[in-house]
Structure formats: structure tokens, C-alpha cells
Enzyme design. Sequence first.
Site, PDB file in Angstrom:
ATOM      1  N   ARG A 169       1.904 -12.184  -0.682  1.00  0.00           N
ATOM      2  CA  ARG A 169       0.547 -12.478  -0.216  1.00  0.00           C
ATOM      3  C   ARG A 169      -0.020 -13.756  -0.812  1.00  0.00           C
ATOM      4  O   ARG A 169       0.365 -14.167  -1.909  1.00  0.00           O
ATOM      5  CB  ARG A 169      -0.383 -11.324  -0.633  1.00  0.00           C
ATOM      6  CG  ARG A 169      -0.027  -9.985  -0.022  1.00  0.00           C
ATOM      7  CD  ARG A 169      -0.430  -9.921   1.425  1.00  0.00           C
ATOM      8  NE  ARG A 169      -0.067  -8.672   2.060  1.00  0.00           N
ATOM      9  CZ  ARG A 169      -0.810  -8.073   2.991  1.00  0.00           C
ATOM     10  NH1 ARG A 169      -1.932  -8.587   3.389  1.00  0.00           N
ATOM     11  NH2 ARG A 169      -0.402  -6.954   3.555  1.00  0.00           N
ATOM     12  N   LYS A 214      -9.704  -2.355   1.293  1.00  0.00           N
ATOM     13  CA  LYS A 214      -9.390  -1.203   2.149  1.00  0.00           C
ATOM     14  C   LYS A 214     -10.179   0.042   1.722  1.00  0.00           C
ATOM     15  O   LYS A 214     -10.647   0.808   2.555  1.00  0.00           O
ATOM     16  CB  LYS A 214      -7.892  -0.900   2.106  1.00  0.00           C
ATOM     17  CG  LYS A 214      -7.025  -2.067   2.506  1.00  0.00           C
ATOM     18  CD  LYS A 214      -7.306  -2.511   3.905  1.00  0.00           C
ATOM     19  CE  LYS A 214      -6.344  -3.612   4.337  1.00  0.00           C
ATOM     20  NZ  LYS A 214      -6.624  -4.037   5.710  1.00  0.00           N
ATOM     21  N   CYS A 218       0.379  -7.809  11.657  1.00  0.00           N
ATOM     22  CA  CYS A 218       0.653  -8.022  13.087  1.00  0.00           C
ATOM     23  C   CYS A 218      -0.046  -9.278  13.597  1.00  0.00           C
ATOM     24  O   CYS A 218      -0.287  -9.420  14.794  1.00  0.00           O
ATOM     25  CB  CYS A 218       0.211  -6.808  13.910  1.00  0.00           C
ATOM     26  SG  CYS A 218       1.304  -5.401  13.714  1.00  0.00           S
ATOM     27  N   ASP A 261      -9.645  -9.677   8.728  1.00  0.00           N
ATOM     28  CA  ASP A 261      -9.117  -8.326   8.463  1.00  0.00           C
ATOM     29  C   ASP A 261     -10.110  -7.196   8.720  1.00  0.00           C
ATOM     30  O   ASP A 261      -9.708  -6.135   9.153  1.00  0.00           O
ATOM     31  CB  ASP A 261      -8.645  -8.260   6.998  1.00  0.00           C
ATOM     32  CG  ASP A 261      -7.759  -7.054   6.717  1.00  0.00           C
ATOM     33  OD1 ASP A 261      -6.913  -6.732   7.567  1.00  0.00           O
ATOM     34  OD2 ASP A 261      -7.927  -6.421   5.659  1.00  0.00           O
ATOM     35  N   TYR A 277      -1.336  -3.491  -6.801  1.00  0.00           N
ATOM     36  CA  TYR A 277      -1.212  -4.157  -5.500  1.00  0.00           C
ATOM     37  C   TYR A 277      -2.560  -4.207  -4.762  1.00  0.00           C
ATOM     38  O   TYR A 277      -3.316  -3.223  -4.762  1.00  0.00           O
ATOM     39  CB  TYR A 277      -0.163  -3.445  -4.624  1.00  0.00           C
ATOM     40  CG  TYR A 277      -0.189  -3.994  -3.223  1.00  0.00           C
ATOM     41  CD1 TYR A 277       0.347  -5.253  -2.952  1.00  0.00           C
ATOM     42  CD2 TYR A 277      -0.843  -3.321  -2.194  1.00  0.00           C
ATOM     43  CE1 TYR A 277       0.259  -5.809  -1.689  1.00  0.00           C
ATOM     44  CE2 TYR A 277      -0.937  -3.864  -0.920  1.00  0.00           C
ATOM     45  CZ  TYR A 277      -0.378  -5.113  -0.678  1.00  0.00           C
ATOM     46  OH  TYR A 277      -0.480  -5.664   0.572  1.00  0.00           O
ATOM     47  N   HIS A 301     -10.909  -2.312  11.262  1.00  0.00           N
ATOM     48  CA  HIS A 301      -9.806  -3.161  10.794  1.00  0.00           C
ATOM     49  C   HIS A 301      -9.623  -4.302  11.809  1.00  0.00           C
ATOM     50  O   HIS A 301      -8.655  -4.326  12.566  1.00  0.00           O
ATOM     51  CB  HIS A 301      -8.538  -2.291  10.710  1.00  0.00           C
ATOM     52  CG  HIS A 301      -7.405  -2.919   9.978  1.00  0.00           C
ATOM     53  ND1 HIS A 301      -6.085  -2.559  10.192  1.00  0.00           N
ATOM     54  CD2 HIS A 301      -7.362  -3.865   9.003  1.00  0.00           C
ATOM     55  CE1 HIS A 301      -5.294  -3.251   9.389  1.00  0.00           C
ATOM     56  NE2 HIS A 301      -6.041  -4.054   8.665  1.00  0.00           N
ATOM     57  N   ARG A 360       0.846  -1.194   0.000  1.00  0.00           N
ATOM     58  CA  ARG A 360       0.000   0.000   0.000  1.00  0.00           C
ATOM     59  C   ARG A 360       0.880   1.242   0.000  1.00  0.00           C
ATOM     60  O   ARG A 360       2.013   1.226   0.473  1.00  0.00           O
ATOM     61  CB  ARG A 360      -0.908   0.009   1.238  1.00  0.00           C
ATOM     62  CG  ARG A 360      -2.060  -0.975   1.155  1.00  0.00           C
ATOM     63  CD  ARG A 360      -2.995  -0.867   2.342  1.00  0.00           C
ATOM     64  NE  ARG A 360      -2.393  -1.343   3.565  1.00  0.00           N
ATOM     65  CZ  ARG A 360      -1.839  -0.593   4.495  1.00  0.00           C
ATOM     66  NH1 ARG A 360      -1.802   0.729   4.371  1.00  0.00           N
ATOM     67  NH2 ARG A 360      -1.305  -1.124   5.570  1.00  0.00           N
ATOM     68  N   SER A 401      -1.686  -3.723  10.218  1.00  0.00           N
ATOM     69  CA  SER A 401      -1.360  -4.652   9.137  1.00  0.00           C
ATOM     70  C   SER A 401      -0.121  -5.485   9.486  1.00  0.00           C
ATOM     71  O   SER A 401       0.838  -4.960  10.055  1.00  0.00           O
ATOM     72  CB  SER A 401      -1.060  -3.858   7.863  1.00  0.00           C
ATOM     73  OG  SER A 401      -2.104  -2.953   7.622  1.00  0.00           O
TER      74      SER A 401
HETATM   75  C1  OXD Z   1      -3.291  -4.603   5.127  1.00  0.00           C
HETATM   76  C2  OXD Z   1      -3.937  -5.777   4.529  1.00  0.00           C
HETATM   77  O1  OXD Z   1      -2.372  -4.026   4.531  1.00  0.00           O
HETATM   78  O2  OXD Z   1      -4.834  -6.343   5.172  1.00  0.00           O
HETATM   79  O3  OXD Z   1      -3.712  -4.224   6.238  1.00  0.00           O
HETATM   80  O4  OXD Z   1      -3.606  -6.149   3.400  1.00  0.00           O
HETATM   81 MN    MN Z   2      -5.398  -5.281   6.959  1.00  0.00          MN
END
Ligand code: OXD
Ligand code: MN
Length: 580
Positions: A365, A207, A251, A276, A198, A227, A70, A249
Site C-alpha cells: 500500500r 473501515k 477493484c 474509498d 495492518y 464503500h 484485513r 476492495s
Molecule cells: C480495502 C481498503 O481493503 O480500502 O477495501 O483498504
Molecule cells: Mn476499501
Amino acid sequence: MPTNNQELTNWVAEVAQMTQPESIVWCDGSESEYDGLVSEMLGAGTLKTLNPDTHPNCFLHLSDPKDVARVEHLTFICTQNEDDAGQNNNWKPVADAKQKMNDLYAGCMQGRTMYVIPYCMGPVDSPFSRCGVEITDSPYVVINMKLMTRMGTAALRRIEAEGRFVRGLHSTGELDPDRRFIMHYPEELSIMSYGSGYGGNALLGKKCHALRIASWQARTEGWLAEHMLILGLESPEGETHYIAAAFPSACGKTNLAMLIPPEKFADWKIWTLGDDIAWLHTDDQGQLRAINPEAGYFGVVPGTNQKTNLNAYDMIQQNTIFTNVGTTEDNQPWWEDKKVGSPKTDWKGNEYKEGAGPAAHPNSRFTVSATGNRAYSTLAEAPQGVPISAIVFGGRRRELAPLVYQAKSWEHGVLIGAGVASETTAAATGEVGIVRRDPMAMKPFCGYNFADYWAHWLSFAKRTDTLPQIFHVNWFRQNEAGDFLWPGFGENLRVLQWIIQRCENKVGAKETAIGYLPEGDGLDVADLNIDPQVWESLISIDDDQWKVEMDNFGEYLHSYGDRLPDELLEQYKLVRSALG
Ligand code: OXD
Ligand code: MN
């Protein structure tokens, strides 16, 4: 695919006029459409087949190396009034932003196919779901959206019945970082994205829609777009409690949502609702309920192994799109900490060389449908969602924040959420490992002024008196040598158990200035062989460190000026003065 929705018909025509695609495809969301696009991409070389024996129906996509995360510095909230976007967002005037984007879009789809993707965020029959339409020139986006959302004919039918949808226009453009912007217009529920393929920048349902636009919409309609993962914790007696947890993100939300209990707790079970995003509403009994607007996972690959997340490891053995991982000699996907096999090629498609960087990009990913997860809860499809017993906030803090603590009230919990700070990760471009303020893990995703957002959170105390308890956790404490003090992963179940016991008043706790912490053997770690001093440091606070933290946090809060809700400030003062 014709539609009787005039607004959609007109918009598609306008976009086509501006971008001049070679052809227009209305996506129906069918398996055959997915398979056809995969074949086209294989032919074009933008997708590669992975070993079909070990990884059936798995594919590898390698991004442009400058387009792997991002881009927060290129992401804007465009509102009439700058203060509505708040200092937590980059802002541009609506007209300027549109001019800039329209210039970029002019003729940008020449020679390309334009795909029209109707999608529904949330179960198609849920009153809490919201629909959108993404127009894109990227087949990679289409196949990812197929796995991540309910997309195609059913979503279009709902749009036609409801007559409203979020508009998202996306073009990969030239993938030039200097010609890349992700613009949001919450007042008109629309998104414009250019120059990136991306996930977070291009799969606009995620998002852009389900957090930035939805958070705005949620405030106006009286709900919350967060989130957060959603999980169900089932006891041996068969009772299930649902927890929603917000972490920044990369974590560990996916790992927590798919946790496998350690042996000692083998008769407990974790069910995944989402990993998420959560949309939270109060029902007519005042109970907070959550749905997951997504239908798939876009998870971080490195670190996923049979020990850290067996459910995910097994899930991504089939029917998965991998982005930016390495491959082995026999063409299996490979990533750091996979613990099996060794890399032959890296994420740039070059031969892997030891010492010349990782084989998989740290933000590589997997995209996979949630139905591939053996712990996927059947209630993830329930139109009314699940009742939430506890809300958990957390960050990646090598020091300071204890393993777990509980807020003294909803309002105090909002202060705790607002105080989340975390070390940055590879999910966004920029330096990794810097502690930054990330309130409610929403810094990159709140589509409006944080001061108004906190006021909205606080307003829930007036809507109902049966709100969930709020907690904060930190799995990431380290000693000076950099070793983690808490084993994490499956053992986090112990903390979740304590949380639920606290919600049910079944276990005592010690009161401190920052909240209630575990006491005695209230949190069961006896068999973990943690050094008693280390354990004590995990469940206690250092007042001096906390004073510094709260002073920094106070400065941050005050930077929101007059819009900061008085109630938040009062909560802040209570904690600060209790620290002495
Ligand atoms: C983020 C995702 O970047 O979930 O938070 O991809
Ligand atoms: Mn996320």
C-alpha cells in the site's frame, strides 16, 4: 494535551490502567509531531528512508509477513441481539468479546508509548462529519492516521464542543495471528482491535469507524455510509456531475477516482473527491449529497504506473509511506507492473529472486495525503459535500455482467446493488479469485444485518423523489484465453459519460430483463477498434447465464429469512420472471 471532556479523560485513564504504558502522548496532529515520530521509527528500524532525491519524504515500512491484509474471519460485530449483526457478519456477545479483549489488553503496552489520537472523519466544519478517538501503541498508526484523517487539536476541539466521539482502542500486541481480533460494538459506538498493525485492522478511522460503526449510526440517523469513491466529471462546457461508485476492495476505485481522460476526450476532466468511502445525506431539497470522510489514500501499489494511473504515480513520488513494497538498487520503491526499474529487495526485506514470489506484496500500500493529488477537488473540503447524479455498483466478474447497465428505478437499483458479486482479492487474507456475494461492496464492512441495510436503502425512495440513477458496471470481462475484453482505465470515461447522458435523458438505451443497456453508437467506442462481436457481447446479456445467476442470488436473498424486505423480493421476482 489536556481536555475538558470528562468521558475522554476517564477513558484514557481506564485504558492506561489496563494496558500500563510507559508514557502517554496526546497527538496534536502537527507536522513536527509527524516528523518526530518518523525520526523515532527510523531510529528503531521500523521505517526506512527511501531515495530522497527521487522520492523526497518517502518511507518504507515492512510489516510482519503474517500481517499484511484485513482479517475478515477475525472481525466481529458484537450486538446484544445476534440477528442485528446478521449472517453477513461474525458475531460475539458483547460481554464475551469485551472479556476476551480485556484479557489481551492487560499490561499489553508495558514499555510502550500510548498515543491518544483525536480525529475527525470529514471536514472539521461539516455537519455530516463524525469524530473519534483512537488509542494505540503504534507510531506507524499515528503517522498513517495523520495522512488519512483530520487529526489532532482541531478534532479534539470539535469533540469537546459536541461531547461525543467513537472510541477505538488498538494495540499491535504480539502480531500473533492467533491472538488477533477486530471487535465492533455499534450499539455503543466503540471498537477494540488487537494483534495487527495492518491498515484496515489498525487505522480505526477507516473501515472500523467510517464504515462498520458509521453504517450503523447512519441507519439510526437517516443517512448512508458506503464503500464508494466519489468523483466529479467535468464536461468541456465546464459542467460537473458527481458520481459515487462502490466496488469491492482492490477493484480499481482509486484508479477510477483519479482517471485521466484518453486523448480523444482531452477536454474532459475528472476531479477526485474520495477513493474509498462516501457518507451520503439528503439535503432539505431532497438532493443526495456526499462527503468523503477521509483525508488521504491508502491505495494498492502494484499495478500503479504512468499508464494506469498517472496522477497516483506522480502523487506517490513524494510525501508517501510505502508498506510492503520492494526496493531497487538505488533505494527507490518498486512493485510489480511499475514498468520502470527492477527490484533488488522484496517486501520481506530479502534480496529479490526471480521466480521466488513478487517483490511487492500484492496488497502492498501507499499512504498519502489527498492534497498530493493534482486532481483533488476543492469541493472535497466543502462542508455540505457534493450533489450526486449517479450511483454505480460494480464487481470483478470475468463473465456474465455487461460493461454497463442502468436500473429501472431506485428500488431496482437497490436489488442490483444487493446482487453485486465479485472475485476475491489480496486485500483480505484468504483465497484470491473466488466469486463471492458482496452486496454494495459492503460484505466486509456493513456493521449490521444486510436485510435491515437493504430496507434502509429502500427507505430513501420515501424520503425524496429526486434520487440519483443507479448503474452497474463491470470492467473485468475476459475471453477464454484470459484477455480482458474492455481496455479499462482511462477508457472508462466513455462509460461515465454514457451514465451521465442517461441521467439527463440525452441518449437512448435498450430495455432488457436486468435493466437498460447501451444501444447502437450510444456509447462512443468507434475509435477503440474493438471487434464488433466482442463489443456486442459486452453490451448484451445471456439469458440462460442470467437465469442461473438470478437463481443463485434468489437463494442468497432468501437466506436472510423474514427480515428480507418485501419490496426487494418483489423487485427480484420482476427481474427473474422477465428472464423467462
Ligand atoms: C480495502 C481498503 O481493503 O480500502 O477495501 O483498504
Ligand atoms: Mn476499501
